[in-house]
Design an enzyme around this catalytic site. Structure first.
Site, PDB file in Angstrom:
ATOM      1  N   GLU A  36       5.864  -2.803 -19.707  1.00  0.00           N
ATOM      2  CA  GLU A  36       4.754  -2.120 -19.047  1.00  0.00           C
ATOM      3  C   GLU A  36       4.388  -2.852 -17.757  1.00  0.00           C
ATOM      4  O   GLU A  36       4.155  -2.225 -16.714  1.00  0.00           O
ATOM      5  CB  GLU A  36       3.533  -2.066 -19.968  1.00  0.00           C
ATOM      6  CG  GLU A  36       2.313  -1.450 -19.288  1.00  0.00           C
ATOM      7  CD  GLU A  36       1.043  -1.534 -20.121  1.00  0.00           C
ATOM      8  OE1 GLU A  36       0.002  -1.046 -19.642  1.00  0.00           O
ATOM      9  OE2 GLU A  36       1.078  -2.087 -21.236  1.00  0.00           O
ATOM     10  N   GLN A  76      -5.093  -0.360   8.592  1.00  0.00           N
ATOM     11  CA  GLN A  76      -5.497  -1.047   9.818  1.00  0.00           C
ATOM     12  C   GLN A  76      -4.584  -0.685  10.989  1.00  0.00           C
ATOM     13  O   GLN A  76      -5.045  -0.463  12.107  1.00  0.00           O
ATOM     14  CB  GLN A  76      -5.482  -2.559   9.599  1.00  0.00           C
ATOM     15  CG  GLN A  76      -6.272  -3.346  10.632  1.00  0.00           C
ATOM     16  CD  GLN A  76      -7.767  -3.096  10.534  1.00  0.00           C
ATOM     17  OE1 GLN A  76      -8.275  -2.707   9.488  1.00  0.00           O
ATOM     18  NE2 GLN A  76      -8.477  -3.295  11.630  1.00  0.00           N
ATOM     19  N   ARG A 117       2.831   6.118  18.174  1.00  0.00           N
ATOM     20  CA  ARG A 117       1.541   5.730  18.775  1.00  0.00           C
ATOM     21  C   ARG A 117       1.715   4.781  19.956  1.00  0.00           C
ATOM     22  O   ARG A 117       2.457   3.807  19.878  1.00  0.00           O
ATOM     23  CB  ARG A 117       0.667   5.067  17.711  1.00  0.00           C
ATOM     24  CG  ARG A 117      -0.756   4.770  18.164  1.00  0.00           C
ATOM     25  CD  ARG A 117      -1.572   6.049  18.272  1.00  0.00           C
ATOM     26  NE  ARG A 117      -2.994   5.754  18.267  1.00  0.00           N
ATOM     27  CZ  ARG A 117      -3.734   5.617  19.381  1.00  0.00           C
ATOM     28  NH1 ARG A 117      -3.159   5.721  20.561  1.00  0.00           N
ATOM     29  NH2 ARG A 117      -5.018   5.368  19.282  1.00  0.00           N
ATOM     30  N   GLY A 140      -2.876  -2.549 -17.698  1.00  0.00           N
ATOM     31  CA  GLY A 140      -1.793  -3.343 -18.280  1.00  0.00           C
ATOM     32  C   GLY A 140      -2.116  -4.816 -18.378  1.00  0.00           C
ATOM     33  O   GLY A 140      -1.216  -5.657 -18.478  1.00  0.00           O
TER      34      GLY A 140
END
Length: 393
Positions: A250, A345, A277, A372
């Site tokens: 798990e 950010q 960008r 978990g």
């Protein structure tokens, strides 16, 4: 030596079967998980139709179940591959897959008897039934031995009373592996197969969550619920061994979810800052502050990924690795929170809005340091294992 070819070892795809699995799962996830993820997050709804397709089309239930028993006959590395690739697109949906595949199917197969497997495995391997696991309670989380659910023997039945809290796949599940005590004062646990159709079984309210919103989380409530004695898994008071054993796979699959989140966030950061960008007539990647966020994110992801796959390759039902599993979960979950926050950010205002997936991935990442076993519990476990290791040397 000349003429002798060294065999290349791929930590992430150790066999052709692993590579084929990754390619199939990645393609399915990109085509089917990505587009639906935002809507199901917004609506806090579970995509049951898509979940059932995992069995019908991909056949990825029973990854660690032998082929002769209807499974894939693979290993924890294969489970890590699936959880990483799926979580790049929808960690919430993947969490429901983990609860079914790891918390129920893997645990049940390796702990149940042949008669129980014959009855339940076909239903959960096909996806006809959705499974889950009931361990955490309103007053007992990390301290699992402090649970208050009691199973009282009554002839050929056990009568269960108690509540389980924060149970993934509650409401949509048909079968659960439930842990209980056979007496109120006991510090030992016993496990049972519980069907949601049993009289006395009910679901509590559906939790409203910060993240993992496409995966349903509820209470399981047992009020004088009778469970056939044949649904007892293993021996009375003997559940601790398989409980702890299953926690290891798990934890590495939860760590793998963190890897998927980080991988997607890095992809988004790179495409945004390198290809699109601009600021002050330069691509964003040309600015040192952005370079630091991107470089540290990539390096942290690669380091965590190597640890998770290394640990997964050494986990087996007969081979415990609690130190490795706790370390992998601690490192990876912290990494995913940092990387997803870095992505927000880098994208600035766009990262904070839902046009891009990074804000959702950041919310989802936070759960992984809690579920978990909390990261604080991981730190405690690591220290305890190191103490044993050095004290015995």
């Amino acid at each position: 030596m000349k003429g002798i070819q060294e065999k290349k070892i791929d930590l992430y795809n150790p066999t052709d079967d692993h590579l084929s699995l990754r390619e199939n799962v990645s393609a399915f996830a990109k085509e089917n998980l990505d587009q639906q993820a935002k809507d199901h997050d917004d609506e806090e709804s579970f995509n049951k139709d898509l979940f059932r397709r995992l069995g019908a089309e991909l056949g990825i239930f029973g990854v660690t179940v032998p082929q002769e028993d209807g499974g894939m006959g693979l290993d924890p590395v294969a489970s890590v591959i699936i959880h990483e690739e799926f979580s790049a697109y929808d960690p919430g949906f993947t969490l429901s897959y983990l609860a079914h595949e790891v918390l129920f199917v893997n645990n049940f197969f390796h702990s149940g008897n042949p008669s129980q497997r014959t009855k339940y495995m076909p239903k959960v391997l096909s996806g006809e039934w959705i499974g889950g696991m009931g361990m955490t309670e309103p007053g007992a989380g990390t301290d699992v031995l402090g649970m208050g659910t009691v199973a009282t023997r009554k002839g050929d039945k056990f009568v269960l009373n108690g509540r389980k809290q924060f149970i993934t796949n509650g409401i949509v599940g048909q079968v659960f592996l439930v842990y209980a005590k056979t007496s109120k004062d006991s510090r030992r646990t016993t496990s049972f197969i519980v069907e949601s159709s049993y009289p006395g079984f009910s679901f509590g309210k559906k939790e409203e969550k910060m993240g993992m919103r496409s995966s349903p989380t509820t209470q399981l409530i047992f009020e004088n619920m009778e469970v056939p004695a044949e649904n007892l898994i293993g021996a009375e008071d003997g559940a601790l061994t398989h409980m702890m054993r299953n926690l290891e796979i798990e934890r590495v699959t939860l760590a793998a979810q963190s890897l998927g989140i980080a991988k997607r966030c890095i992809d988004v950061m790179c495409e945004y800052s390198i290809l699109h960008r601009e600021a002050f007539d330069k691509k964003l990647i040309e600015f040192g502050q952005i370079q630091r966020l991107l470089a540290e994110s990539y390096a942290d992801y690669q380091a965590a990924r190597a640890l998770v796959y290394d640990v997964a390759s050494k986990i087996h039902p007969e081979n415990r690795n609690s130190l490795g599993a706790a370390s992998a979960k601690l490192v990876s979950t912290q990494m995913a929170e940092r990387v997803s926050r870095n992505a927000i950010q880098v994208l600035g205002g766009y990262g904070y809005c839902r046009e891009y997936p990074v804000e959702r991935l950041h919310r989802d990442a936070i759960l992984l340091s809690i579920g978990g076993g909390t990261n604080e519990a991981m730190q405690k476990n690591i220290a305890a294992d190191l103490k044993k290791l050095y004290a015995s040397s």
